[in-house]
Design an enzyme around this catalytic site. Structure first.
Site, PDB file in Angstrom:
ATOM      1  N   ASP A 457       0.829  -1.201   0.000  1.00 48.96           N
ATOM      2  CA  ASP A 457       0.000   0.000   0.000  1.00 48.96           C
ATOM      3  C   ASP A 457       0.865   1.253   0.000  1.00 48.96           C
ATOM      4  O   ASP A 457       2.068   1.206   0.299  1.00 48.96           O
ATOM      5  CB  ASP A 457      -0.925  -0.006   1.217  1.00 48.96           C
ATOM      6  CG  ASP A 457      -2.251   0.698   0.961  1.00 48.96           C
ATOM      7  OD1 ASP A 457      -2.347   1.464  -0.020  1.00 48.96           O
ATOM      8  OD2 ASP A 457      -3.192   0.492   1.752  1.00 48.96           O
ATOM      9  N   ASP A 526     -10.597   1.947  -3.010  1.00 48.60           N
ATOM     10  CA  ASP A 526     -11.026   1.673  -1.645  1.00 48.60           C
ATOM     11  C   ASP A 526     -12.547   1.646  -1.523  1.00 48.60           C
ATOM     12  O   ASP A 526     -13.081   1.231  -0.499  1.00 48.60           O
ATOM     13  CB  ASP A 526     -10.472   2.745  -0.692  1.00 48.60           C
ATOM     14  CG  ASP A 526      -9.026   2.489  -0.299  1.00 48.60           C
ATOM     15  OD1 ASP A 526      -8.527   1.376  -0.565  1.00 48.60           O
ATOM     16  OD2 ASP A 526      -8.394   3.403   0.268  1.00 48.60           O
TER      17      ASP A 526
END
Length: 710
Positions: A457, A526
């Site tokens: 990430d 997301d």
């Protein structure tokens, strides 16, 4: 016909792909010049396209603004430059002088052309590279700059390639825009006259744009029309400049960086630009997408022919409330559901109990995992799943042991505030010591804990993008950060060949052909709301294949939007990519667990079609009728339809949906109902979708070809 050939009469280089040709030559002034890009040509036809340039219409015009292979900042060039060089004496420009050419062919069906040039005044060399493959219409281009002198150079712009379109009656530009949680929103707009700049100044590919563009004459559709498209393989700041000239031409140039940044070249130093690939298609946007998908699977992804596992991720179930016992319970439920990969998300390390502390201290928290991650890893493997872990190697919390020991390791400008986003700062991967530190703990972590998968990430963009210390540090930062990032991942994969990696940057903030060349899949957003995902996935799939698109089934009401849709609908949307589950399985009812397990099993039966088949977008997302996508196997022996419908309008039945790509005379059996359909009916008249009643309904239809009748 050879992949690459040169005409002895005109000097035209002709590059051939399975269905297209690209032609160029070095003109009488030594400049590499575009000739053609489109349908297949013979050598004689390409020679016939060579015509003298007309003289300027006036003393205000200069050279044509499009038509060169890499326009340099020099002379009477007034369009956007692809190459700009600044010398220490304050002068600038590059004047092309041919110095060599090389043609390299190998037995794997690949050919590469290298055209070499030097400057007429300064010791600077530029090589233009062209590579074609015999199994794809994608042409790969890049450039290599070499400072052959003893003085430093600054390069404000070093694009990988410039692309020229033929004269068309009009031009339309397709690209994507967006933001966090709303990435890859497709836009198709008439190309205005002048220059249109698509860019990221954030140090990453970005949520707000993506480094690809498609151009057509305004009449192309999903299944018809000529489309020219390009995609840049770069994961940092980038810039594409699309130009429409007053004399009816269009072209684009693209590469690393953005305005105000420089690439430094020390004496003897070489800079290689990333690949800027191009594709011509005559089958509309759909054919262009399928060609990009096939190219990415075959020539970009490290393991593009692998079938990805069904994933379970713990984030929405646990947040930062992480411990070994809770994860073992979740792992058992995930395995029972049919998951094949179990991923522990944020919160497993250091003092990471919220997003304000712990980033940078990458050791399992002893109070949460008293014996390290080994026992959990062993449990996951015993349950028949692979074991994955979330990491964010490029970030640090100021509240961490790492930052207290190395406050100079972050991007910063002396005397300026260090802006925190998500309570974190960006580690300067352009520094070799920082990159080596990241590699060292990552390779230990993977090796010591049996890690099969990393969710890599990166949760914020650059700010105060400085590198105090080196005289040219601020210039080197923008490119060296990315090349060191690539190097860390490349070394890690070489040391752990079975490791698989997902690229993530707060969702879809770092998705491009450069990062996909060293990872296996991408977290597209997301935003896991199944309704919002339909347009996100539609835009994502314009260039990137379903084989890389991670998609999760999460709980409702959705954490981001508050929307509730049926579990079946959520599964069917996620089944359009790499299926993952991200809900709190400890709260699922027995009925939900049973339904989920059945849908996971259904996905496993058809995932080879989703991940390796040909994608046809049969309708627009969230339009008047159902949103329908089709996946067809290479041999047309199987296909999958996924259809989604919001609340139906009373009294307005949905028309049948016409399928695509099916061979004439074939018959297909519905794997569930047993109904038999003729391909001619399916493609010419359509299939009536048996959509359930209600709001947000969906179906998955698997058709299998029957043996031909004799």
């Amino acid at each position: 016909m050879p992949l690459i050939s040169r005409s002895p009469d005109t000097g035209v280089w002709l590059l051939n792909t399975p269905t297209t040709s690209y032609a160029l030559r070095i003109d009488t002034s030594g400049v590499p010049t575009h000739i053609a890009w489109g349908p297949r040509l013979t050598s004689e036809e390409a020679d016939a396209l060579v015509v003298p340039d007309p003289p300027p219409a006036s003393s205000f015009e200069g050279r044509p603004q499009v038509g060169e292979e890499l326009p340099a900042d020099n002379g009477t060039r007034y369009g956007p430059s692809s190459l700009q060089i600044r010398h220490t004496d304050g002068s600038r420009a590059f004047e092309w002088q041919p110095s060599g050419e090389r043609l390299v062919e190998d037995l794997s069906g690949t050919a590469e052309l290298v055209l070499e040039f030097c400057d007429s005044l300064y010791p600077v060399r530029v090589a233009l590279h062209y590579r074609v493959h015999d199994d794809t219409d994608v042409l790969e281009r890049w450039a290599v700059l070499h400072n052959a002198g003893d003085r430093h150079l600054r390069v404000p712009r070093a694009d990988s390639a410039a692309w020229t379109l033929p004269p068309l009656r009009d031009y339309r530009l397709s690209h994507v825009t967006g933001q966090w949680s709303a990435e890859t929103q497709l836009r198709r707009d008439r190309l205005p006259y002048g220059e249109t700049v698509l860019t990221s100044r954030r140090g990453i590919t970005s949520h707000h744009a993506n480094p690809w563009a498609m151009l057509d004459d305004g009449t192309a559709g999903e299944d018809h029309g000529r489309v020219w498209s390009t995609a840049l393989a770069w994961s940092g700041s980038w810039r594409l400049t699309v130009q429409r000239t007053s004399d009816g031409r269009a072209g684009l140039t693209g590469g690393v960086g953005h305005e105000g940044t420089f690439i430094p070249l020390a004496p003897g130093e070489v800079f290689t630009t990333p690949v800027f690939a191009g594709l011509y298609s005559e089958g509309g946007y759909g054919a262009a997408s399928r060609a990009w998908h096939a190219y990415t699977r075959a020539h970009v992804l490290p393991h593009g022919r692998e079938t990805a596992p069904v994933l379970y991720n713990s984030w929405e179930a646990t947040g930062f409330d992480v411990d070994e016992g809770g994860h073992k319970i979740l792992a058992e439920r995930a395995a029972a559901l049919g998951a094949e990969l179990y991923v522990v998300d944020d919160g497993w390390f250091g003092a990471r109990r919220n997003d304000r502390a712990g980033l940078g201290d990458w050791s399992p928290a002893p109070d949460l995992f008293p014996a390290g991650l080994g026992p959990l890893s062993d449990t996951v493997h015993r349950l028949g799943m692979r074991f994955g872990l979330w990491v964010e190697p490029e970030m640090v919390n100021p509240d961490s042991e790492l930052y207290r020991a190395h406050p100079d390791w972050v991007l910063h400008l002396p005397g300026r505030p260090r802006t925190e986003l998500r309570n974190q700062l960006v580690l300067n991967f352009a520094r070799r010591d920082v990159a080596d530190w990241a590699h060292d703990w990552l390779t230990r972590l993977v090796g010591e804990h049996g890690i099969d998968f990393l969710k890599w990430d990166m949760n914020r963009a650059f700010s105060e993008a400085g590198w105090p210390g080196p005289a040219d540090g601020n210039d080197r930062l923008w490119t060296r950060y990315v090349t060191h990032l690539y190097d860390v991942i490349d070394r890690l994969r070489a040391e752990h060949p079975t490791l698989r990696i997902e690229t993530c940057s707060g969702g879809g903030g770092r998705v491009d052909l450069g990062i996909l060349a060293r990872t296996d899949q991408a977290w597209a957003s997301d935003n896991t709301d199944a309704v919002d995902r339909l347009p996100i996935q539609h835009g994502f799939g314009q260039v990137y294949p379903s084989r890389v698109m991670s998609a999760w089934v999460t709980d409702v009401p959705n954490q981001l939007t508050g929307r509730s849709v049926p579990l079946r609908f959520r599964f069917h949307v996620a089944m359009a990519g790499l299926l993952g589950i991200g809900g709190d399985l400890t709260r699922w009812s027995e009925g939900e667990l049973a339904e989920g397990a059945a849908l996971v099993a259904q996905y496993k039966d058809v995932r080879h079609l989703v991940q390796h088949g040909h994608l046809y977008r049969l309708t627009e997302p969230l339009g008047e009728g159902p949103t329908v996508v089709q996946y067809l196997s290479d041999d047309a022996a199987e296909l999958l339809l996924l259809a989604y419908r919001p609340s139906p309008r009373h009294g307005t039945p949905s028309p049948p949906v016409r399928l695509a790509g099916l061979p004439d005379g074939a018959r297909y059996r519905d794997a569930e109902s047993g109904a038999v359909h003729h391909s001619g009916v399916l493609t010419k008249y359509g299939l009536h979708l048996d959509m359930p009643r209600g709001t947000w309904t969906s179906i998955a239809t698997h058709l299998v070809r029957l043996p031909d009748q004799t």
